[in-house]
Design a protein around this motif. Structure first.
Motif, mmCIF file in Angstrom:
data_model
loop_
_atom_site.group_PDB
_atom_site.id
_atom_site.type_symbol
_atom_site.label_atom_id
_atom_site.label_comp_id
_atom_site.label_asym_id
_atom_site.label_seq_id
_atom_site.Cartn_x
_atom_site.Cartn_y
_atom_site.Cartn_z
ATOM 1 N N VAL A 181 -34.681 8.594 -5.124
ATOM 2 C CA VAL A 181 -34.337 9.951 -6.195
ATOM 3 C C VAL A 181 -35.064 11.079 -5.249
ATOM 4 N N GLN A 182 -36.189 11.303 -4.983
ATOM 5 C CA GLN A 182 -36.513 12.833 -4.390
ATOM 6 C C GLN A 182 -35.289 13.349 -3.846
ATOM 7 N N LYS A 183 -34.435 12.439 -3.049
ATOM 8 C CA LYS A 183 -33.558 12.782 -2.397
ATOM 9 C C LYS A 183 -32.016 13.518 -3.278
ATOM 10 N N LEU A 184 -32.673 12.727 -4.175
ATOM 11 C CA LEU A 184 -31.346 13.073 -4.832
ATOM 12 C C LEU A 184 -31.062 14.043 -5.601
ATOM 13 N N PHE A 185 -32.705 14.569 -6.545
ATOM 14 C CA PHE A 185 -32.934 15.207 -7.423
ATOM 15 C C PHE A 185 -32.829 17.131 -6.205
ATOM 16 N N ASN A 186 -33.822 16.708 -4.981
ATOM 17 C CA ASN A 186 -33.897 17.490 -4.683
ATOM 18 C C ASN A 186 -32.566 18.194 -3.633
ATOM 19 N N SER A 187 -31.387 17.060 -4.067
ATOM 20 C CA SER A 187 -30.311 18.010 -3.460
ATOM 21 C C SER A 187 -29.284 18.771 -4.626
ATOM 22 N N PRO A 220 -21.406 19.572 -16.604
ATOM 23 C CA PRO A 220 -21.206 18.763 -15.937
ATOM 24 C C PRO A 220 -21.506 18.706 -14.743
ATOM 25 N N THR A 221 -21.835 19.223 -14.518
ATOM 26 C CA THR A 221 -22.952 19.044 -13.266
ATOM 27 C C THR A 221 -24.193 18.389 -13.535
ATOM 28 N N VAL A 222 -24.515 18.277 -14.516
ATOM 29 C CA VAL A 222 -25.648 17.554 -14.732
ATOM 30 C C VAL A 222 -25.334 15.941 -15.201
ATOM 31 N N LYS A 223 -24.583 16.127 -16.020
ATOM 32 C CA LYS A 223 -24.072 14.815 -16.439
ATOM 33 C C LYS A 223 -23.578 13.852 -15.945
ATOM 34 N N LEU A 224 -22.543 14.614 -13.957
ATOM 35 C CA LEU A 224 -21.801 13.728 -13.299
ATOM 36 C C LEU A 224 -23.588 13.420 -12.320
ATOM 37 N N LEU A 225 -24.569 14.421 -12.179
ATOM 38 C CA LEU A 225 -25.853 13.611 -11.555
ATOM 39 C C LEU A 225 -26.458 12.833 -12.419
ATOM 40 N N HIS A 226 -26.704 12.981 -13.825
ATOM 41 C CA HIS A 226 -27.137 11.626 -14.716
ATOM 42 C C HIS A 226 -26.063 9.833 -14.350
ATOM 43 N N GLN A 227 -25.006 10.320 -14.264
ATOM 44 C CA GLN A 227 -24.158 8.944 -13.793
ATOM 45 C C GLN A 227 -24.755 8.465 -12.632
ATOM 46 N N GLN A 228 -24.963 9.793 -10.728
ATOM 47 C CA GLN A 228 -25.108 9.194 -10.058
ATOM 48 C C GLN A 228 -26.774 8.553 -9.894
ATOM 49 N N TYR A 229 -27.320 8.580 -11.308
ATOM 50 C CA TYR A 229 -28.970 8.334 -10.879
ATOM 51 C C TYR A 229 -28.765 6.462 -11.360
ATOM 52 N N VAL A 230 -28.234 6.852 -12.862
ATOM 53 C CA VAL A 230 -28.185 5.449 -12.826
ATOM 54 C C VAL A 230 -27.621 4.787 -12.296
ATOM 55 N N THR A 231 -26.498 4.855 -11.520
ATOM 56 C CA THR A 231 -25.807 3.321 -10.795
ATOM 57 C C THR A 231 -26.388 3.393 -9.427
ATOM 58 N N ARG A 232 -27.149 4.513 -9.139
ATOM 59 C CA ARG A 232 -27.348 4.094 -7.406
ATOM 60 C C ARG A 232 -28.296 4.275 -7.062
ATOM 61 N N VAL A 233 -29.328 4.633 -8.411
ATOM 62 C CA VAL A 233 -30.932 4.622 -7.676
ATOM 63 C C VAL A 233 -31.703 4.244 -9.028
#
Length: 255
Positions: A122-128, A79-92
């Motif tokens: 993108v770095q900030k998102l994934f590094n977080s 579920p955490t990765v699912k949310l991360l994917h959603q954040q990536y495609v919608t915000r970054v």
């Protein structure tokens, strides 16, 4: 949100009507990938024409940029990765150079997470999430000439420290299992509400040889309504005639 935990690998079934997964099947998918240093992933079907469609940026195209940046048809390892994917495609993704580059399906692609030594969105998102390497790995779908599979793999390790040599074989085995259980759910042409459900039902009937008045009776719509739906599909799929429309629909596996 916490970091991705490699011990919490679960397929997120909330978005699909998925068949039940046994623990054995989950372990078969996750373990070989985790052993190679990747603590999470998402997997999706990608149209073979996605890169060209994204560059073309034609709003009348079936695969618009908005469609290609949607969250549909994605299987996440947790579920955490699912949310991360959603954040990536919608915000970054809309401003990330990696998004388009990763749509090229001829070879794996390692995301560029910094630019001139400066941190990027993108770095900030994934590094977080404790992620230092994002690797896109496309795999041919031997049952289709129109779409492929793609893993986006996440690791806390630098790329140079990862075991890439054995990765492709592990991913091929994982994709075979995913295709076996989620084939329709990950077909990119079955996502994003690309096609009207009544239109698809009308086309399925037309493919069996039914005439428009017979389709009209079964669907309880007018003959003119049947004609409208079939013409709409023909236009969307750039089909030259009814037979060609049926052929393309079979190729895309939407009927």
């Amino acid at each position: 949100m916490g970091q991705i935990n490699s011990s919490a690998w679960l397929i997120d079934e909330s978005d699909f009507d998925l068949p039940p997964l046994t623990d054995d099947l989950l372990n078969t998918i996750k373990s070989p990938i985790a052993e190679l240093g990747f603590g999470g992933f998402w997997f999706q079907g990608i149209a073979n024409s996605a890169y060209q469609s994204y560059l073309g940026n034609n709003r009348k195209s079936l695969l618009t940029r908005k469609v290609l940046r949607s969250c549909g048809g994605v299987i996440a390892s947790s579920p955490t990765v699912k949310l991360l994917h959603q954040q990536y495609v919608t915000r970054v993704a809309s401003t990330d150079i990696n998004f388009a580059a990763a749509l090229k399906l001829d070879s794996p692609y390692c995301y560029v997470l910094s630019e001139d030594g400066q941190p990027t969105k993108v770095q900030k998102l994934f590094n977080s999430h404790g992620i230092n390497t994002v690797l896109s790995w496309p795999l041919k779908n031997f049952a289709s000439d129109t779409w492929s599979g793609r893993f986006t793999l996440l690791s806390k390790y630098p790329y140079e420290e990862l075991n890439i040599a054995e990765l492709e074989q592990a991913l091929k085995q994982a994709q075979m299992l995913i295709f076996e259980h989620f084939h329709n759910e990950i077909n990119p042409y079955r996502q994003y509400n690309l096609f009207n459900k009544t239109a698809i039902r009308a086309l399925e009937m037309a493919a069996t040889g039914l005439h428009n008045h017979e389709i009209s009776e079964q669907l309880d719509i007018t003959v003119r309504g049947v004609e409208y739906h079939l013409e709409s599909l023909r236009s969307k799929l750039c089909a030259s005639n009814r037979a060609n429309l049926v052929h393309i629909a079979h190729q895309l596996e939407i009927i």
